[in-house]
Design an enzyme around this catalytic site. Structure first.
Site, PDB file in Angstrom:
ATOM      1  N   ARG A 163       0.873  -1.189   0.000  1.00 19.92           N
ATOM      2  CA  ARG A 163       0.000   0.000   0.000  1.00 19.92           C
ATOM      3  C   ARG A 163       0.899   1.225   0.000  1.00 19.92           C
ATOM      4  O   ARG A 163       1.704   1.423   0.907  1.00 19.92           O
ATOM      5  CB  ARG A 163      -0.923   0.005   1.226  1.00 19.92           C
ATOM      6  CG  ARG A 163      -1.658   1.327   1.401  1.00 19.92           C
ATOM      7  CD  ARG A 163      -2.762   1.277   2.437  1.00 19.92           C
ATOM      8  NE  ARG A 163      -3.917   0.541   1.952  1.00 19.92           N
ATOM      9  CZ  ARG A 163      -5.152   0.677   2.454  1.00 19.92           C
ATOM     10  NH1 ARG A 163      -5.382   1.514   3.448  1.00 19.92           N
ATOM     11  NH2 ARG A 163      -6.157  -0.038   1.974  1.00 19.92           N
TER      12      ARG A 163
ATOM     13  N   HIS B  22      -7.502   0.612  -6.338  1.00 22.38           N
ATOM     14  CA  HIS B  22      -7.707  -0.239  -5.158  1.00 22.38           C
ATOM     15  C   HIS B  22      -8.365  -1.540  -5.643  1.00 22.38           C
ATOM     16  O   HIS B  22      -9.539  -1.813  -5.381  1.00 22.38           O
ATOM     17  CB  HIS B  22      -8.612   0.501  -4.160  1.00 22.38           C
ATOM     18  CG  HIS B  22      -8.548  -0.048  -2.766  1.00 22.38           C
ATOM     19  ND1 HIS B  22      -7.760  -1.119  -2.409  1.00 22.38           N
ATOM     20  CD2 HIS B  22      -9.190   0.348  -1.622  1.00 22.38           C
ATOM     21  CE1 HIS B  22      -7.924  -1.356  -1.114  1.00 22.38           C
ATOM     22  NE2 HIS B  22      -8.768  -0.487  -0.623  1.00 22.38           N
TER      23      HIS B  22
ATOM     24  N   GLN C  35     -10.203  -4.095  -3.298  1.00 21.89           N
ATOM     25  CA  GLN C  35     -11.491  -3.575  -2.847  1.00 21.89           C
ATOM     26  C   GLN C  35     -12.574  -3.888  -3.878  1.00 21.89           C
ATOM     27  O   GLN C  35     -13.667  -4.357  -3.529  1.00 21.89           O
ATOM     28  CB  GLN C  35     -11.374  -2.050  -2.641  1.00 21.89           C
ATOM     29  CG  GLN C  35     -12.654  -1.378  -2.186  1.00 21.89           C
ATOM     30  CD  GLN C  35     -13.032  -1.735  -0.768  1.00 21.89           C
ATOM     31  OE1 GLN C  35     -12.232  -1.567   0.130  1.00 21.89           O
ATOM     32  NE2 GLN C  35     -14.244  -2.206  -0.562  1.00 21.89           N
TER      33      GLN C  35
ATOM     34  N   ASP D   7     -17.449   7.013  -1.445  1.00 23.84           N
ATOM     35  CA  ASP D   7     -16.166   6.949  -0.731  1.00 23.84           C
ATOM     36  C   ASP D   7     -15.868   8.363  -0.233  1.00 23.84           C
ATOM     37  O   ASP D   7     -16.532   9.329  -0.649  1.00 23.84           O
ATOM     38  CB  ASP D   7     -15.067   6.437  -1.703  1.00 23.84           C
ATOM     39  CG  ASP D   7     -13.693   6.298  -1.044  1.00 23.84           C
ATOM     40  OD1 ASP D   7     -13.619   6.212   0.201  1.00 23.84           O
ATOM     41  OD2 ASP D   7     -12.675   6.281  -1.781  1.00 23.84           O
TER      42      ASP D   7
ATOM     43  N   CYS E   6     -16.541   1.689   0.800  1.00 19.95           N
ATOM     44  CA  CYS E   6     -15.337   0.884   1.093  1.00 19.95           C
ATOM     45  C   CYS E   6     -14.881   1.050   2.534  1.00 19.95           C
ATOM     46  O   CYS E   6     -14.170   0.181   3.045  1.00 19.95           O
ATOM     47  CB  CYS E   6     -14.215   1.255   0.135  1.00 19.95           C
ATOM     48  SG  CYS E   6     -13.798   2.993   0.169  1.00 19.95           S
TER      49      CYS E   6
ATOM     50  N   ARG F  57     -13.907  -8.549   1.913  1.00 20.29           N
ATOM     51  CA  ARG F  57     -12.473  -8.323   1.639  1.00 20.29           C
ATOM     52  C   ARG F  57     -11.696  -9.603   1.961  1.00 20.29           C
ATOM     53  O   ARG F  57     -10.781  -9.991   1.263  1.00 20.29           O
ATOM     54  CB  ARG F  57     -11.941  -7.162   2.501  1.00 20.29           C
ATOM     55  CG  ARG F  57     -12.573  -5.794   2.237  1.00 20.29           C
ATOM     56  CD  ARG F  57     -12.245  -5.282   0.863  1.00 20.29           C
ATOM     57  NE  ARG F  57     -10.818  -5.302   0.600  1.00 20.29           N
ATOM     58  CZ  ARG F  57      -9.963  -4.335   0.959  1.00 20.29           C
ATOM     59  NH1 ARG F  57     -10.401  -3.250   1.565  1.00 20.29           N
ATOM     60  NH2 ARG F  57      -8.666  -4.418   0.676  1.00 20.29           N
TER      61      ARG F  57
END
Ligand code: CP
Ligand code: NVA
Length: 318
Positions: free
Chosen positions: A114, A141, A144, A235, A275, A303
């Protein structure tokens, strides 16, 4: 004629040793196969033991879900993770990435990274001899998006022809939703204020990848974006690294809060996705977040299942 199960198995096998830097790294069959394996692992129809494999976690940004779901996914698959936080390794003191990537490849079976720049994980993938997984960059992402479409599939069944509306910033999450949605034949409508659109290159890429006639659309009208959609997604307005722009963004995103009025424009069966982490009263109202349409916590759980499937495929534990 290849049976459906053999087609899924072949698609998963083809992923062995691959990187997952972008949602577009997998083809439509591979993407659908990972979702199918995720749902089998979730239901208990399938068990996979990776046998003591080790996943290295290199996280330069904060994380709750991604970090913990990778840790638990590896534990459930019989493997483990090592935390390679740059502030406690020589990375933080400037050891070159090309050296770090080659050394870590001698200890770890895969790396989940990340960071900020997409180029950085592309560089890791270049130097590492093990699979590299994008655990979020400023551009994408992709892990996700797998969990998001798994959640939508659980509720609505066959994804082809369904519509997902994303309201808010044209950010990393929006990019991966467009690409992954296109591969799965989902119409993706992005509703965002002028100046906060997704990158036009990603929009073009998603359109060129679209399966089953899926349409990838962009509008500055949130009501138009949501109209008739089977999933409504939002988001944060300021992503990690954009904290200084928070006040300016709050102003620019006026009218883009996912509240009851906006949700009422969607299909009656519409689910709400986010998310997380969420800012109640900004991009989503507390009422919508806690409403019966919300699948946000199933999405967070997914996830784990999606990443177990991803790890099993990349590490060849099938
Ligand atoms: N959604 C997500 O990636 O959450 P974290 O930042 O907590 O990992
Ligand atoms: N767009 C957000 C997603 C967090 C999971 C960010 O990058 O901060």
């Amino acid at each position: 004629m290849v049976s459906a199960a053999a087609g899924v198995a072949a698609a998963l096998t083809s992923l062995r040793g691959c990187d997952f830097l972008s949602s577009a790294d997998f083809n439509p069959e591979e993407t659908a196969a990972v979702l199918q394996l995720a749902s089998q692992l979730k239901s208990g129809d399938r068990r996979i033991d990776l046998g003591n494999r080790v996943l290295g976690l290199i996280f330069s940004k904060a994380s709750t879900r991604t970090r913990v779901s990778f840790q638990v996914a590896m534990a459930r698959l019989g493997g483990q993770t090592v935390d390679l936080n740059p502030s406690v390794t020589q990375l933080g003191r400037g050891e070159p990435l090309e050296d770090t990537a080659r050394v870590l490849s001698r200890y770890c079976d895969a790396l989940a990274i990340r960071t900020f720049a997409q180029q950085e994980i592309a560089d890791y993938a270049h130097w590492a001899s093990v699979p590299v997984i994008n655990a979020l960059t400023d551009l994408e992402h992709p892990c996700q998006a797998l969990a998001d479409f798994l959640t939508m599939q659980e509720v609505h069944g066959d994804l082809a022809g369904q519509t997902l509306a994303y309201i808010g910033d044209g950010n990393n999450v929006a990019h991966s939703l467009m690409l992954c949605g296109a591969l799965l034949g989902v119409n993706v409508r992005i509703g965002c204020p002028a100046g906060f659109e997704p990158l036009s290159g990603v929009l073009d890429q998603a359109r060129s990848l679209a399966q089953h006639g899926a349409v990838i659309e962009l509008t500055s009208d949130p009501r138009q974006a949501v109209s008739g959609a089977q999933a409504v997604y939002t988001d944060v307005w300021a992503s990690m690294g954009q904290e200084a722009e928070q006040a300016e963004r709050e102003k620019a995103f006026t009218g883009f809060c996912l509240d009851r009025d906006l949700l009422d424009q969607a299909d009656q069966s519409a689910i709400v996705l986010h998310c997380l982490p969420a800012h109640r009263g900004e991009e989503i109202s507390a009422e919508v977040m806690e409403s019966s349409a919300s699948r946000i916590f199933d999405q967070a759980e997914n996830r784990l299942h999606a990443q177990q499937a991803l790890l099993a495929a990349l590490l060849g534990g099938l």
